[in-house]
Design a protein around this motif. Structure first.
Motif, PDB file in Angstrom:
ATOM      1  N   ALA A   1     -11.963  -4.229  -0.036  1.00 43.62           N
ATOM      2  CA  ALA A   1     -12.981  -4.175  -1.046  1.00 43.62           C
ATOM      3  C   ALA A   1     -12.612  -3.964  -2.240  1.00 43.62           C
ATOM      4  CB  ALA A   1     -14.112  -3.253  -0.587  1.00 43.62           C
ATOM      5  N   ALA A   2     -11.702  -2.957  -2.545  1.00 43.78           N
ATOM      6  CA  ALA A   2     -11.077  -2.591  -3.947  1.00 43.78           C
ATOM      7  C   ALA A   2     -10.195  -3.802  -4.538  1.00 43.78           C
ATOM      8  CB  ALA A   2     -10.058  -1.698  -3.890  1.00 43.78           C
ATOM      9  N   GLY A   3      -9.432  -4.631  -3.277  1.00 43.82           N
ATOM     10  CA  GLY A   3      -8.611  -5.721  -3.881  1.00 43.82           C
ATOM     11  C   GLY A   3      -9.349  -6.922  -4.335  1.00 43.82           C
ATOM     12  N   VAL A   4     -10.630  -7.320  -3.565  1.00 42.75           N
ATOM     13  CA  VAL A   4     -11.283  -8.403  -4.118  1.00 42.75           C
ATOM     14  C   VAL A   4     -12.018  -8.265  -5.364  1.00 42.75           C
ATOM     15  CG1 VAL A   4     -13.233  -9.574  -3.304  1.00 42.75           C
ATOM     16  CG2 VAL A   4     -11.768  -9.019  -1.503  1.00 42.75           C
ATOM     17  N   ALA A   5     -12.660  -6.975  -5.381  1.00 41.61           N
ATOM     18  CA  ALA A   5     -13.139  -6.492  -6.759  1.00 41.61           C
ATOM     19  C   ALA A   5     -12.117  -6.582  -7.866  1.00 41.61           C
ATOM     20  CB  ALA A   5     -13.759  -5.170  -6.392  1.00 41.61           C
ATOM     21  N   SER A   6     -11.034  -6.334  -7.627  1.00 42.27           N
ATOM     22  CA  SER A   6     -10.177  -6.457  -8.695  1.00 42.27           C
ATOM     23  C   SER A   6      -9.794  -7.793  -9.449  1.00 42.27           C
ATOM     24  CB  SER A   6      -8.652  -5.938  -8.338  1.00 42.27           C
ATOM     25  OG  SER A   6      -8.222  -6.968  -7.677  1.00 42.27           O
TER      26      SER A   6
ATOM     27  N   GLN B   1     -30.233   2.770   3.860  1.00 41.44           N
ATOM     28  CA  GLN B   1     -29.047   3.428   3.546  1.00 41.44           C
ATOM     29  C   GLN B   1     -28.512   3.062   2.025  1.00 41.44           C
ATOM     30  OE1 GLN B   1     -25.505   1.138   4.968  1.00 41.44           O
ATOM     31  NE2 GLN B   1     -26.938  -0.452   5.866  1.00 41.44           N
ATOM     32  N   THR B   2     -27.217   3.883   1.560  1.00 43.38           N
ATOM     33  CA  THR B   2     -27.069   3.544   0.141  1.00 43.38           C
ATOM     34  C   THR B   2     -25.671   2.708   0.541  1.00 43.38           C
ATOM     35  OG1 THR B   2     -27.818   5.489  -0.671  1.00 43.38           O
ATOM     36  CG2 THR B   2     -26.118   4.351  -1.741  1.00 43.38           C
ATOM     37  N   PRO B   3     -25.645   1.424  -0.138  1.00 43.76           N
ATOM     38  CA  PRO B   3     -24.609   0.447   0.385  1.00 43.76           C
ATOM     39  C   PRO B   3     -23.282   0.908  -0.696  1.00 43.76           C
ATOM     40  CG  PRO B   3     -26.054  -0.559  -1.473  1.00 43.76           C
ATOM     41  CD  PRO B   3     -26.674   0.582  -0.624  1.00 43.76           C
ATOM     42  N   LEU B   4     -22.130   0.642  -0.175  1.00 42.13           N
ATOM     43  CA  LEU B   4     -20.815   0.896  -1.203  1.00 42.13           C
ATOM     44  C   LEU B   4     -20.593  -0.268  -1.868  1.00 42.13           C
ATOM     45  CD1 LEU B   4     -18.553   2.677   1.223  1.00 42.13           C
ATOM     46  CD2 LEU B   4     -19.890   3.679  -0.622  1.00 42.13           C
ATOM     47  N   ILE B   5     -20.467  -0.182  -3.306  1.00 43.41           N
ATOM     48  CA  ILE B   5     -20.443  -1.118  -4.232  1.00 43.41           C
ATOM     49  C   ILE B   5     -18.805  -1.119  -5.185  1.00 43.41           C
ATOM     50  CG2 ILE B   5     -21.313  -2.401  -6.242  1.00 43.41           C
ATOM     51  CD1 ILE B   5     -24.241  -1.564  -5.313  1.00 43.41           C
ATOM     52  N   ASP B   6     -18.258  -2.007  -5.086  1.00 43.53           N
ATOM     53  CA  ASP B   6     -17.091  -2.362  -5.909  1.00 43.53           C
ATOM     54  C   ASP B   6     -17.193  -3.533  -6.913  1.00 43.53           C
ATOM     55  OD1 ASP B   6     -14.658  -0.425  -4.297  1.00 43.53           O
ATOM     56  OD2 ASP B   6     -16.350  -1.088  -3.171  1.00 43.53           O
TER      57      ASP B   6
ATOM     58  N   ALA C   1      -4.415 -10.317   1.936  1.00 45.55           N
ATOM     59  CA  ALA C   1      -5.742 -10.794   2.329  1.00 45.55           C
ATOM     60  C   ALA C   1      -6.571 -10.715   1.340  1.00 45.55           C
ATOM     61  CB  ALA C   1      -6.113  -9.802   3.461  1.00 45.55           C
ATOM     62  N   ALA C   2      -6.723  -9.703   0.408  1.00 52.06           N
ATOM     63  CA  ALA C   2      -7.721  -9.556  -0.471  1.00 52.06           C
ATOM     64  C   ALA C   2      -7.531 -10.786  -1.832  1.00 52.06           C
ATOM     65  CB  ALA C   2      -7.846  -8.261  -1.381  1.00 52.06           C
ATOM     66  N   THR C   3      -6.222 -10.996  -1.835  1.00 52.37           N
ATOM     67  CA  THR C   3      -5.897 -11.925  -2.927  1.00 52.37           C
ATOM     68  C   THR C   3      -6.344 -13.575  -2.558  1.00 52.37           C
ATOM     69  OG1 THR C   3      -4.007 -10.524  -3.707  1.00 52.37           O
ATOM     70  CG2 THR C   3      -3.931 -12.964  -4.102  1.00 52.37           C
TER      71      THR C   3
END
Length: 211
Positions: A36-41, A3-8, A195-197
């Motif tokens: 995922a987008a929140g953590v990646a930020s 599979q191709t993972p999703l990466i942020d 949650a992401a923060t």
């Protein structure tokens, strides 16, 4: 099955969080996308993958139930081994994905564990606890939980014997997917951002503690 993972997040990130989905929704659900987008930020790279049964749903359209625990744990082990070659790793996931991560965390050199909506017991069966391994868990762990989660609400969880390595961050009036009722004054989007923060802050502190 590959599979191709999703990466942020950036490739040069100091830490990578491998994130697994819950039992019913894939790695690109709205919940997973927002978190995922929140953590990646915050400069952490987030790598999402799918368990074999979910990959089959995606490629063959077969709505199979979750794999046996041994298969899920082997999928986790493979992901950890592959990503650790690139530097420090944290693991976690939504509901079942987080629970499986918690079962394997102490067997690997993990910076931190993030469980989003931990399923402390099956729906409607509070007597069937999934907490035995959480009493002596050694990996620094953050559980983000809605206060009215039907798989472990704030009142129930307060009575569980949990390892001192576990921190719990409560989202007021959130359900199992952190969604609050309209009358609460909170929003699902707001809870996901919190949650992401909180998760990113927890992981960056753990990384700093490791030196």
């Amino acid at each position: 099955m590959t599979q191709t993972p999703l990466i942020d997040g950036p490739d040069e990130a100091p830490l990578r969080l491998i994130l697994a989905h819950g039992a019913g929704a894939p790695m690109d659900s709205d919940f997973m996308n927002h978190f995922a987008a929140g953590v990646a930020s915050f400069g952490i790279q987030v790598i999402r993958f799918e368990f074999p049964y979910m990959q089959r749903r995606r490629t063959e359209g077969v709505k199979a139930p979750p794999n046996q625990e041994a298969v899920l744990l082997e999928a986790w082990a493979q992901q950890i081994t592959a990503v650790q070659a690139r530097g420090p790793v944290a693991i976690g996931g939504k509901s079942m994905g987080g629970r499986m991560a918690s079962l394997i965390a102490d067997k690997h050199d993990i910076t931190g564990l993030i469980c989003l909506g931990y399923p402390f017991h099956p729906p409607g069966k509070p007597e069937k606890l999934r907490t035995a391994h959480l009493t002596d868990l050694k990996t620094p762990t953050l559980i983000v939980q809605g206060t009215r989660d039907t798989l472990g609400n704030q009142e129930e969880v307060a009575g569980y014997p949990l390892s001192p390595a576990i921190e719990i961050s409560w989202l007021e009036d959130g359900d199992h997917s952190f969604k609050p009722r309209k009358k609460s004054g909170f929003t699902e989007e707001g809870h996901l951002q919190i949650a992401a923060t909180v998760a990113a802050g927890f992981l960056l502190r753990r990384l700093k503690d490791r030196g």
